[in-house]
Design a protein around this motif. Structure first.
Motif, PDB file in Angstrom:
ATOM      1  N   HIS A 157       0.870  -1.190   0.000  1.00 39.89           N
ATOM      2  CA  HIS A 157       0.000   0.000   0.000  1.00 39.89           C
ATOM      3  C   HIS A 157       0.903   1.236   0.000  1.00 39.89           C
ATOM      4  CE1 HIS A 157      -3.851  -2.079   1.017  1.00 39.89           C
ATOM      5  NE2 HIS A 157      -2.957  -3.028   1.269  1.00 39.89           N
ATOM      6  N   ASP A 224      -3.074   5.491  -0.827  1.00 36.85           N
ATOM      7  CA  ASP A 224      -3.374   4.072  -0.656  1.00 36.85           C
ATOM      8  C   ASP A 224      -3.461   3.347  -1.998  1.00 36.85           C
ATOM      9  OD1 ASP A 224      -3.626   1.894   1.034  1.00 36.85           O
ATOM     10  OD2 ASP A 224      -5.824   1.912   0.857  1.00 36.85           O
ATOM     11  N   VAL A 226      -2.216   0.502  -4.546  1.00 36.26           N
ATOM     12  CA  VAL A 226      -1.802  -0.852  -4.182  1.00 36.26           C
ATOM     13  C   VAL A 226      -1.084  -1.551  -5.337  1.00 36.26           C
ATOM     14  CG1 VAL A 226      -3.576  -1.223  -2.433  1.00 36.26           C
ATOM     15  CG2 VAL A 226      -4.077  -1.748  -4.843  1.00 36.26           C
TER      16      VAL A 226
END
Lengths: 388, 346
Positions: A157, A224, A226
């Protein structure tokens, strides 16, 4: 001492030239000379198509080993290719980052699975990459980066900001340096090189409008974002060595061959000097001759580097000398571009638009890919062995 | 493509460096240890090393090697600021080679290959043709000409050769103490006339040699600066650890290496008879002289006060830098000539 290329190399040159002549037609002829430095946001779709055209002819990733889809070309052949590419006025490459930065990094440090997954798309010209190294507080001091990446639930993340990313809008992938161990004793420990898909909600892109008015670079925000846990190049927390390897190849064969592109720009300015009458001014004549001589020597320097390192392909020591030389030359050319326009140089005359662009763009040459001050540090410490 | 010294050229470079290192240094000579123009040293240069015979064709008793080989030797002479008088002799050789017919070459170049030192007066003397042949009138300066037994005179009417003892010669004080020069005065002195067809080719050979010599000298100033920056301590550190000093030295390296590329190429282009040899020699002369002046000045700066003293070698290089600049065309004049070919009269 011999300055001729071998018969085999000359045959290779003819092959490159013939292919470029045959393929730089139609839509591609329309974008001749476009998309280079200072113009990288022009005709992007056409240049993506051109990248695939190149791939079709087997002209991408020349210097890569054949097992990874390259041609296994010698350094001489690579330089010849870039010379002919410039001579033909072929458009600026959109595949540059994948071919010259990410690809060699994966070949050197990546797993077999990563090689199988990522290299073919670069060779085919279908996967475009962007580089996530610089940050607002990590320029020359790259190790000061603060983008964080954490491994949770089998995925990385990412949170943080990258800057000066070219082709961020077009790229499917970014290779980003992230802080994975903020407790590491030294700041260049605890950095990891991650491969991150760009098309996801956690990634946003904000173009940077530059001194030229154009936007070739962007800020990339990870909120955030990924990526799969396997998308790590090199060891976790061991990304600094990976990054340094990338920077060493960043200015290799393509730079040695770029002198011919500069010849085109120089000729354009000589033509402008004749049109405006500046060519009769002795001070302008002195500077034109000086830049002409230094441009000739730029290629001679490249040929010496090439002769010394054709076998070992180790260009990192010379890279700083080469970068410092051409960036100062190019900036001087940019200043001359204005001076040949004379007292109305500041008027935006469409005939001389590219001279304005050159003048403004060349202020970046002495900054990006290592500022001239960083290059001088490297030359002093590595080439001259001066104390740190 | 192999733009690098060959094995043989590297051997020659090392031999020259070794030979020169064993001679009294420029500093020794300045302080009276040995003499600047020593016939015994010249004899060894001619007989042991054979450098005066490098360019002389085999038919005239020489080696018939190229400009590149001679340039390699000159880079080492520049490094140690030696004149010897190889420079004067090489200038004369270039003129005889390019302007002399086979007979003149055999006679005069044969003498040079056999060890006669020679020198050139580039301006100040004119010639007149009379019933008994050509005679010379006027005065000029022969750089590195104190020992010459042969003089080559460049006059508006042609290129002339004469035994040096036919001319009045007086020592000329020179800003550059490592470059012994003589004033040459002639009045109604007979001389042999060569053609002028090869004058430009001869000049470009001489410019190329001066460029190589300047590259060697420039590299020496860089080496002095870097060495000193390692041992000189201020603020508790070697000054070479400061970026202000490192950046000066980095720029010097760039100037030296670029000038070397230009000088090597000029020599190669001359040997190959390349179309761009004329421009290449001008480029080499201009860039190498600019590089040497830049480096010699910056070397004084890196040394600080010690660099301004008579005791240190910095001033020798700085004076050489200035004296070589005007010899055979200031960089500005070479740029003007290149601009002329690029731009015409515009």
């Amino acid at each position: 001492m011999n300055l001729s290329f071998s018969a085999e190399d000359e045959a290779f040159r003819q092959e490159v030239r013939a292919w470029l002549d045959e393929h730089m037609v139609g839509d591609f002829a329309r974008i001749r000379g476009r998309g280079g430095l200072g113009d990288m946001d022009a005709f992007v779709d056409e240049r993506i198509a051109w990248e695939r055209e190149l791939a079709g002819g087997g002209w991408t990733c020349l210097g890569w080993p054949t097992e990874y889809g390259g041609r296994g070309a010698s350094l001489f052949e690579e330089v010849i290719f870039y010379e002919e590419y410039a001579r033909a006025g072929a458009p600026g490459r959109v595949g540059h980052v994948g071919e010259h930065l990410l690809g060699p990094t994966v070949i050197a440090h990546g797993s077999d699975a990563q090689k199988a997954r990522f290299l073919p798309g670069i060779v085919a010209g279908t996967d475009l990459w962007c580089q996530g190294y610089s940050e607002p507080n990590a320029g020359s001091d790259l190790a000061n980066l603060s983008t964080r990446a954490e491994l949770r639930d089998g995925r990385w993340h990412l949170t943080g900001q990258k800057v000066w990313t070219s082709l961020a809008e077009q790229a499917q992938w970014c290779f980003a340096l992230c802080k994975t161990d903020p407790t590491a004793a030294k700041k260049h420990h605890g950095i990891t090189c991650l491969l991150v898909p760009m098309d996801q909600p956690g990634v946003s892109i904000v173009p940077i409008k530059q001194i030229t008015g154009s936007s070739e670079f962007a800020e990339v925000f990870f909120e955030d974002a990924v990526t799969d846990k396997d998308n790590v190049v090199g060891p976790i927390h061991g990304g600094w060595r990976v990054a340094m390897g990338t920077l060493a190849v960043e200015r290799g064969a393509s730079t040695l061959g770029q002198q011919l592109a500069f010849v085109g720009e120089f000729d354009r300015i000589v033509a402008a000097a004749k049109e405006t009458g500046a060519a009769s001014n002795p001070l302008i004549r002195d500077r034109i001759a000086d830049l002409h001589m230094r441009l000739k020597v730029m290629r001679l320097n490249a040929m010496r580097t090439l002769s010394a390192h054709a076998a070992d392909r180790e260009l990192s020591r010379e890279a700083s000398i080469v970068k410092l030389y051409w960036s100062v030359w190019h900036r001087d050319l940019g200043e001359l571009a204005m001076d040949v326009l004379g007292e109305s140089s500041a008027i935006c005359d469409p005939r001389y638009e590219e001279l304005h662009r050159l003048f403004l763009w060349t202020r970046s040459d002495t900054i990006y890919a290592g500022t001239n001050q960083i290059q001088r540090n490297l030359i002093a410490q590595r080439a001259l062995g001066m104390p740190r | 493509m192999d733009f690098a010294l060959s094995w043989e050229q590297t051997q020659l470079k090392e031999a020259a460096a070794g030979f020169l290192a064993a001679l009294p240094s420029a500093r020794d000579l300045l302080e009276g240890r040995g003499t600047l123009e020593d016939p015994a040293v010249w004899k060894r240069v001619a007989e042991e090393q054979g450098w005066p015979a490098i360019l002389v064709p085999e038919e005239a008793g020489g080696f018939g090697f190229g400009q590149v080989e001679l340039s390699v030797v000159f880079e080492e002479f520049g490094r140690t600021l030696t004149s010897c008088p190889l420079l004067g002799t090489a200038f004369a050789t270039a003129l005889l080679l390019e302007c002399g017919d086979a007979q003149a070459q055999e006679r005069w170049l044969g003498a040079i290959a056999a060890g006669e030192p020679a020198a050139v007066v580039w301006s100040g003397i004119s010639a007149e043709e009379g019933p008994f042949g050509w005679t010379l009138e006027g005065q000029g300066v022969a750089v590195d000409g104190g020992m010459a037994s042969l003089l080559v005179i460049v006059a508006p009417q042609g290129v002339f050769v004469l035994p040096a003892d036919l001319a009045d010669r007086t020592r000329v004080p020179h800003l550059d103490p490592t470059r012994p020069s003589v004033g040459v005065s002639v009045s109604a002195v007979p001389a042999e006339r060569l053609t002028v067809d090869g004058l430009e080719r001869a000049r470009m050979r001489c410019e190329s040699l001066l460029a190589s010599e300047a590259v060697g000298a420039a590299e020496a100033t860089l080496q002095l600066a870097v060495d000193y920056s390692r041992v000189r301590t201020q603020f508790g550190k070697p000054i070479g650890s400061f970026q202000a000093i490192q950046h000066i030295c980095a720029d010097m390296l760039l100037a030296v290496e670029s000038a070397r590329s230009a000088a090597w190429y000029a020599a190669c282009a001359i040997d190959a008879g390349a179309d761009d040899a004329r421009e290449a020699a001008r480029t080499a002369k201009a860039m190498a002289c600019d590089a040497l002046f830049h480096c010699a000045g910056q070397s004084i700066q890196v040394h600080g006060g010690i660099g301004f003293t008579w005791e240190h070698d910095c001033h020798l290089y700085f004076k050489r830098a200035r004296s070589v600049m005007d010899l055979l065309g200031h960089p500005r004049e070479h740029r003007a000539a290149v601009a002329q070919t690029l731009l015409g009269d515009a």
